[in-house]
Scaffold this motif. Structure first.
Motif, short mmCIF file in Angstrom:
data_model
loop_
_atom_site.label_atom_id
_atom_site.label_comp_id
_atom_site.label_asym_id
_atom_site.label_seq_id
_atom_site.Cartn_x
_atom_site.Cartn_y
_atom_site.Cartn_z
N PRO A 25 0.87 -1.10 -0.03
CA PRO A 25 -0.12 -0.04 -0.02
C PRO A 25 0.97 1.35 0.04
CG PRO A 25 -0.33 -1.43 1.84
CD PRO A 25 0.99 -1.78 1.40
N ILE A 26 0.30 2.20 -0.29
CA ILE A 26 1.08 3.55 -0.26
C ILE A 26 0.80 4.05 1.32
CG2 ILE A 26 1.70 4.06 -2.72
CD1 ILE A 26 -0.82 5.88 -2.80
N TYR A 27 1.74 4.41 2.02
CA TYR A 27 1.56 4.85 3.54
C TYR A 27 1.21 6.23 3.43
CZ TYR A 27 3.80 0.33 3.79
OH TYR A 27 3.84 -1.05 3.42
N TYR A 28 -0.01 6.55 4.43
CA TYR A 28 -0.14 7.63 4.87
C TYR A 28 0.76 8.48 5.44
CZ TYR A 28 -5.26 6.95 3.93
OH TYR A 28 -6.54 6.53 3.48
N HIS A 59 5.55 2.36 11.54
CA HIS A 59 5.51 1.53 12.75
C HIS A 59 5.83 0.05 12.33
CE1 HIS A 59 1.38 0.57 12.34
NE2 HIS A 59 1.00 1.82 12.51
N HIS A 107 3.35 -1.07 9.25
CA HIS A 107 3.85 -0.66 7.92
C HIS A 107 5.21 -1.44 7.50
CE1 HIS A 107 2.45 3.33 9.50
NE2 HIS A 107 1.50 2.87 8.73
N ASP A 146 0.94 7.87 0.45
CA ASP A 146 -0.39 8.53 0.30
C ASP A 146 -0.40 9.95 0.86
OD1 ASP A 146 -2.99 8.92 -0.23
OD2 ASP A 146 -3.60 7.09 0.80
N TYR A 155 -1.23 2.48 -8.28
CA TYR A 155 -0.63 1.07 -8.98
C TYR A 155 -0.30 1.13 -10.40
CZ TYR A 155 -2.22 -0.59 -3.94
OH TYR A 155 -2.28 -0.51 -2.83
N GLY A 189 -2.94 -4.67 4.14
CA GLY A 189 -3.66 -5.13 5.42
C GLY A 189 -5.01 -5.47 5.30
N ASP A 204 -7.65 -4.12 6.80
CA ASP A 204 -8.18 -3.24 7.31
C ASP A 204 -8.60 -2.26 5.74
OD1 ASP A 204 -5.56 -2.55 7.20
OD2 ASP A 204 -5.92 -0.58 7.74
N HIS A 232 -2.96 -9.23 5.03
CA HIS A 232 -2.64 -9.89 6.07
C HIS A 232 -3.48 -9.28 7.30
CE1 HIS A 232 -0.70 -5.97 7.35
NE2 HIS A 232 0.00 -5.87 6.20
N TRP A 239 -3.29 -8.10 11.64
CA TRP A 239 -2.93 -6.62 12.23
C TRP A 239 -2.04 -7.10 13.26
CZ3 TRP A 239 -4.51 -2.66 10.25
CH2 TRP A 239 -4.49 -1.41 10.87
N TRP A 240 -1.01 -6.45 13.62
CA TRP A 240 -0.03 -6.68 14.72
C TRP A 240 -0.40 -5.83 16.02
CZ3 TRP A 240 3.72 -9.96 15.41
CH2 TRP A 240 4.31 -10.48 14.09
N1 MSP Z 1 -2.86 5.03 2.52
C1 MSP Z 1 -3.59 3.90 2.80
C2 MSP Z 1 -3.36 2.89 1.66
C3 MSP Z 1 -3.71 3.37 0.25
S1 MSP Z 1 -3.20 2.08 -0.87
C4 MSP Z 1 -3.71 2.49 -2.28
C5 MSP Z 1 -3.41 3.46 4.08
N2 MSP Z 1 -2.20 3.75 4.54
S2 MSP Z 1 -1.74 3.31 6.20
O1 MSP Z 1 -0.50 3.82 6.28
O2 MSP Z 1 -2.66 3.58 7.12
O3 MSP Z 1 -1.72 1.74 6.45
C6 MSP Z 1 -0.96 1.23 5.37
C7 MSP Z 1 -0.89 -0.28 5.68
O4 MSP Z 1 -0.07 -0.66 7.06
C8 MSP Z 1 -2.07 -1.21 5.78
O5 MSP Z 1 -1.91 -2.19 4.91
C9 MSP Z 1 -2.44 -1.31 6.86
O6 MSP Z 1 -3.13 -2.71 7.03
C10 MSP Z 1 -0.98 -1.58 7.63
N3 MSP Z 1 -0.78 -1.48 9.11
C11 MSP Z 1 -1.06 -0.31 9.66
N4 MSP Z 1 -1.37 -0.55 11.11
C12 MSP Z 1 -1.02 -2.16 11.46
C13 MSP Z 1 -0.86 -2.92 12.24
N5 MSP Z 1 -0.95 -2.41 13.63
N6 MSP Z 1 -0.53 -4.22 12.10
C14 MSP Z 1 -0.31 -4.50 10.73
N7 MSP Z 1 -0.48 -3.61 9.73
C15 MSP Z 1 -1.30 -2.36 9.98
O7 MSP Z 1 -3.98 2.67 4.68
#
Ligand code: MSP
Length: 653
Positions: A14-17, A23, A26, A54, A240, A264, A266, A293, A295-296
């Motif tokens: 995923p692209i991370y917020y 953490h 991610h 993101d 993507y 993830g 969610d 996957h 959640w941790w």
């Molecule tokens: N920006 C969106 C994704 C857009 S993809 C087109 C997003 N970003 S996020 O930063 O909130 O999360 C990114 C990834 O980290 C997700 O796959 C999410 O499931 C994962 N995780 C965030 N916290 C987590 C845990 N505590 N445990 C496992 N993975 C989790 O969602």
């Protein structure tokens, strides 16, 4: 993931917020994706591996504002933190995309135009429960007690706003056909039903633009509606394909469709429903798999900044070793299930699986080959003396890989470890040291060579999980892990010929004590120290039996105060933050170590006695402008309060 004959493989995270720093959650997504990318390269695929950030949306706009920055400045800062973490973690990504990249913005606008022109986007009124304070719409299910904002608790009202909609409902049947076309479209397979049921219940069209904030991609000029910005999920999902140049320079589009989108659980709905529908509308192929996957958690609790229990992946990797951390994450939890992070579990995996099973086996081989054969090993007699062990191990090596197609990394590793057990057992049963005494040297050599070959094959198949460690093991056995050695040792089930073993330092030194403290643990240790210091001071005073004069007593200004605000101090088990009215211009902030005995609600609008002329002090970085009187014994603590209400500020004495 299936083992298709296509040579090109496109893998994404995923692209991370950028509203949060990286953490362990991610890191988990990224490490799984990296492992799959490395595996695919090892077996000879042409891999394109994408990650990124993101960066649009109201939350990010707000987070930037709170820090006095522009959204772009703020996004640059956090995006860099993700990128440098992945660089430190040696993540083998081919591209790091940012949704603020010009080519992404152009690609998204192009996609909007295509969907608009083919009639899948229309303009209408969006009706929803709106929280004015958070400037956000919520669905009925999200509201607290059918009315209140789930974010700030304020009352929401029904508001209508102009929005563009995507005809999601139109794709319901085609989506169901897509899930049906293969049982493993969505991984783990158990998640497929969840998604299908959701779709079968009917899909509403999706609001895909907003007018309530600015930090987003504008609609294409051809639509000429500057009030609107795009919904973050439309913007984000498009990464993507824009990363491959969709809508701009489309050279890399030959990698499309993605082999797997790693995510993830969610965000499964967005990837398994919205995304394929957008792609259908764009006339693009759909991804092979979407894999979600679990959640941790941390010691059984959800991780959050306010609880102070967030695990910093860098700190853990620095302390325990990056590759040990990778192994732990991929071995500990079955893909799709939630996992709990504890340092104890991590230490157990390092000491037991890696140290005892893998590291010791290598040491045994180094030791014996050195002692008996001057490190020169030949594999010629293995089949003669260890046929059954060799066959048993080869069977595992030739059947283990499909576990990775379903991302069952734990089963894959479990099976590899079975071969280490076969090897260890072979040494214990064959006892090469006895054979040497009996002059049966070729038998002793066969056992050492069997074990060395099992280790070599494990090193190859473990390489995507622990790239550097496995190269060290391979180096000790006189070869390098690469596509050629994969073909030779795994695909063709050959053995290493004659080779010389090299000594290596112990790979997995034993870890006896946890090496890292979380912020909450650090805060607790700090509090304990402070309490001890205070206790010592008190003891000093009492033991001096120092009587004071009345004048000395009146040097202390004691006053009645009314608690007008009370809240918990995040990350602290002991402290509460109070605002206490002492009849002055503004209430005093007092940080009191009474959380174990009083909740904020117990204190709000009650009266307390305050030492009002105490020099202000900082506790956990917060100013405390007084002290509350309390009595404490073995049974606990109680506050000293006036028997009947008194005006705030009334002197005591
Ligand atoms: N920006 C969106 C994704 C857009 S993809 C087109 C997003 N970003 S996020 O930063 O909130 O999360 C990114 C990834 O980290 C997700 O796959 C999410 O499931 C994962 N995780 C965030 N916290 C987590 C845990 N505590 N445990 C496992 N993975 C989790 O969602």
């Amino acid at each position: 993931m299936s083992e298709e004959k296509c040579k090109r493989v496109y893998i994404t995270t995923p692209i991370y917020y950028v509203n949060d720093v990286p953490h362990i959650g991610h890191a988990y997504t990224t490490i799984i994706a990296d492992t799959l990318a490395r595996y695919s390269r090892l077996v000879g695929m042409d891999v394109f591996f994408l990650t990124g950030t993101d960066e649009h949306g109201q939350k990010i706009e707000q987070a930037a504002k709170a820090r006095g920055k522009t959204p772009k400045e703020y996004a640059d800062e956090i995006s860099n933190r993700f990128k440098s973490l992945w660089d430190d973690f040696e993540i083998s990504y081919d591209k790091f995309i940012r949704t603020t990249d010009e080519h992404h913005i152009k690609g998204v606008q192009k996609a909007f135009e295509v969907m608009y022109n083919n009639g899948d986007i229309y303009k209408d009124l969006y009706r929803g429960h709106y929280c004015v304070s958070c400037e956000t719409f919520f669905t009925e299910q999200q509201l607290v007690d059918e009315e209140f904002c789930p974010e700030c608790g304020r009352s929401t009202s029904i508001v209508e706003e102009e929005s563009y909609f995507f005809r999601l409902s139109k794709y319901q049947d085609r989506l169901l056909e897509w899930y049906d076309s293969r049982p493993d479209r969505i991984l783990p397979k158990s998640k497929r039903n969840e998604v299908m049921n959701f779709v079968k219940n009917g899909l509403d069209d999706l609001s895909i633009t907003r007018t309530s904030f600015d930090w987003g991609i504008k609609l294409p000029d051809s639509i000429n509606d500057p009030k609107h910005v795009m919904y973050v999920w439309l913007d984000a999902l498009m990464n993507y394909v824009t990363a491959l140049g969709y809508g701009t320079d489309e050279k890399l589009m030959e990698y499309w469709p993605a082999k797997v989108h790693l995510i993830g659980k969610d965000i499964l709905r967005f990837h398994a429903i919205y995304w394929p529908a957008f792609l259908m509308s764009l006339g693009l192929e759909l991804p092979h798999h979407v894999a979600a996957h679990g959640w941790w958690t941390r010691n059984g609790e959800k991780m959050s900044k306010s609880k102070g229990n967030v695990v910093d992946p860098k700190e853990i990797a620095d302390a325990y070793g990056l590759e040990n951390f990778r192994y732990f994450m991929l071995r500990e939890v079955p893909f799709g299930q939630d996992g709990d992070f504890s340092q104890k579990a991590l230490m157990d995996r390092i000491n037991s699986d890696l140290g005892n099973d893998l590291g010791n086996l290598l040491n045994r081989i180094i030791g014996m080959s050195g002692k008996y054969f001057d490190f020169e090993v030949k594999s010629d007699n293995v089949a003669e003396f260890h046929k059954s062990e060799l066959e048993e191990a080869e069977k595992i090596f030739s059947t283990v890989e499909p576990y990775l197609y379903e991302i069952q990394t734990n089963r894959y590793l479990e099976d590899l470890w079975k071969t280490l057990r076969i090897a260890n057992k072979a040494i214990d049963t064959a006892m090469p040291w006895v054979k040497m005494k009996e002059g049966r040297e070729s038998e002793a050599m066969a056992t050492i060579a069997l074990v060395a070959n099992i280790l070599a094959k494990v090193a190859v198949l473990l390489h995507p999980f622990m790239p550097r460690t496995t190269q060290t093991i391979a180096g000790a056995l006189g070869f390098e892990v690469n596509h050629e050695s994969y073909l030779k040792l795994i695909k063709n089930s050959e053995l290493l010929e004659a080779f010389k073993i090299e000594k290596v330092p112990p790979l997995f030194p034993r870890i006896e004590e946890p090496l890292v403290e979380t912020p909450a643990e650090k805060a607790e240790a700090e509090e304990k120290k402070e309490a001890k210091r205070a206790e010592e001071k008190k003891d000093e005073k009492e033991s001096g039996a120092n009587l004071i004069t009345i004048d000395q007593f009146f040097q202390t200004s004691l006053k009645v105060g009314t608690v007008v605000e009370a809240e918990e101090v995040p990350k602290s088990k002991k402290l509460l933050k109070l605002q206490v009215d002492l009849g002055e211009e503004r209430p005093r902030q007092i940080i009191a170590g009474i959380k174990e005995w009083y909740s904020p609600d117990d204190l709000l609008n009650t009266q307390v006695c305050v030492v009002a002329n105490l020099k202000p002090a900082k506790l956990m970085g917060m100013l405390s402008e007084g002290m509350i009187l309390a009595a404490k014994d073995e049974e606990g603590l109680c506050l000293i309060r006036p028997e009947s209400p008194k005006r705030a500020g009334t002197p005591i004495g």
